[in-house]
Design a protein around this motif. Structure first.
Motif, PDB file in Angstrom:
ATOM      1  N   GLY A 107      35.453  32.931  29.828  1.00  0.00           N
ATOM      2  CA  GLY A 107      34.912  33.981  30.685  1.00  0.00           C
ATOM      3  C   GLY A 107      33.980  34.918  29.969  1.00  0.00           C
ATOM      4  O   GLY A 107      33.971  36.127  30.265  1.00  0.00           O
ATOM      5  N   MET A 110      32.100  38.048  31.555  1.00  0.00           N
ATOM      6  CA  MET A 110      32.789  38.531  32.753  1.00  0.00           C
ATOM      7  C   MET A 110      33.375  39.917  32.513  1.00  0.00           C
ATOM      8  O   MET A 110      33.755  40.260  31.387  1.00  0.00           O
ATOM      9  N   GLU A 114      36.819  40.008  36.947  1.00  0.00           N
ATOM     10  CA  GLU A 114      36.462  38.589  37.027  1.00  0.00           C
ATOM     11  C   GLU A 114      37.351  37.754  36.110  1.00  0.00           C
ATOM     12  O   GLU A 114      37.765  36.639  36.468  1.00  0.00           O
ATOM     13  N   LEU A 115      37.636  38.299  34.915  1.00  0.00           N
ATOM     14  CA  LEU A 115      38.534  37.599  33.996  1.00  0.00           C
ATOM     15  C   LEU A 115      39.910  37.397  34.634  1.00  0.00           C
ATOM     16  O   LEU A 115      40.494  36.308  34.571  1.00  0.00           O
ATOM     17  N   THR A 118      39.844  34.834  37.398  1.00  0.00           N
ATOM     18  CA  THR A 118      39.716  33.488  36.836  1.00  0.00           C
ATOM     19  C   THR A 118      41.053  32.998  36.295  1.00  0.00           C
ATOM     20  O   THR A 118      41.420  31.830  36.471  1.00  0.00           O
TER      21      THR A 118
END
Length: 310
Positions: A107, A110, A114-115, A118
């Protein structure tokens, strides 16, 4: 008659028949229960290794049954926590998943949101032992919140006190001061003791003739266990065997470090505890036991909603 006429409607019969069929479907074709277990050979072997590393003897069949049951209960609590999506609202899980993503160097570029998303998409939370332990802990807290243990009654406190009377006895306590002779000075012991006795020296004055002793020279209201931490168990046994009395010198008394000439300023004999002295301890123990019982009851009830495969 009007009521019967109103009930004689095809659409009403259709609704009632549908409700009845829906009910019968639930009775004869219930939704399958979520499945927990079996553990598998690898996990069972890991549990055996953990047991052997701490106990060093193989578990009995009864002990092994409890080990497996406890592990299946952990799986059930974790599965339920995930079904309730508790992991989505826990900061510990959030930080753990971010840490895992960074450790895996995934990632790049990111932001944290977002991490995190994910990591969820990759289902990292399902295979992380730290996340599992945390979710089990949160689930246990939730169960205790919905089935809180009863507050211990005064009658229970008194019954617990009477039952544990022997265990709760107050140990003897001694207040002592000492003159220490290390092994290089043991030849001086007799002369120093004669001087202390002849001149009737106070402990503070006699201390001038002591070898250095790191734990100190004055110990107030110490139990035998507390004295043993400073002098060793042999010293305590030798001191008690000498029959110490308050206001007298005793010794020389040998310890693991050398010899000691001991002034006993106070002695408190072993005695029964009073309820007020141990009330806090008893309350803590009863509350802890109540939580264990309430949690056990909640877990037993939860098992009815799962198919447990051993």
């Amino acid at each position: 008659m009007r009521i019967l006429a109103r009930l004689n409607r095809p659409w009403l019969h259709f609704i009632l028949l549908g409700v009845l069929l829906f009910y019968l479907q639930g009775v004869f074709f219930p939704e399958p229960k979520p499945v927990v277990g079996p553990l598998g050979e690898a996990r069972e072997e890991a549990l055996r290794q953990q047991w052997m590393s701490s106990v060093r003897v193989p578990p009995t069949p009864e002990q092994w049954e409890r080990i497996v049951e406890a592990e299946l209960d952990r799986d059930m609590l974790f599965q339920r926590a995930i079904a309730l999506k508790l992991h989505l609202y826990d900061t510990v899980v959030y930080q753990r998943l971010l840490r895992n993503m960074r450790f895996l160097q995934m990632g790049e570029g990111m932001d944290e949101a977002e991490l995190y998303q994910t990591a969820l998409d990759m289902r990292l939370h399902l295979g992380d032992e730290v996340v599992k332990r945390r979710m089990i802990q949160v689930m246990e807290q939730l169960l205790l919140a919905t089935n809180p243990p009863a507050v211990p009654l005064e009658s229970e406190m008194k019954a617990e006190f009477e039952q544990r009377n022997e265990e709760l006895r107050r140990p003897p306590r001694l207040s002592i001061e000492h003159v220490y002779f290390n092994r290089e000075r043991e030849g001086d012991v007799e002369a120093v003791i004669e001087k202390i006795d002849a001149e009737n020296l106070a402990p503070e004055e006699a201390r001038e003739m002591s070898s250095p002793f790191l734990p100190g020279y004055s110990f107030r209201r110490q139990t035998p266990d507390q004295l043993a931490r400073h002098f060793g168990t042999s010293f305590v046994q030798n001191l008690l065997d000498a029959g110490p009395e308050a206001g007298q010198w005793v010794g020389p008394v040998r310890s693991t470090y050398g010899l000691h000439y001991v002034w006993v300023s106070e002695m408190e004999a072993e005695r029964d505890a009073t309820l007020e002295e141990v009330r806090t301890q008893l309350l803590r123990d009863l509350e802890s036991r109540g939580k264990e019982d309430a949690l056990r009851e909640s877990i037993e009830n939860m098992r009815q909603n799962y198919e447990i495969l051993r």
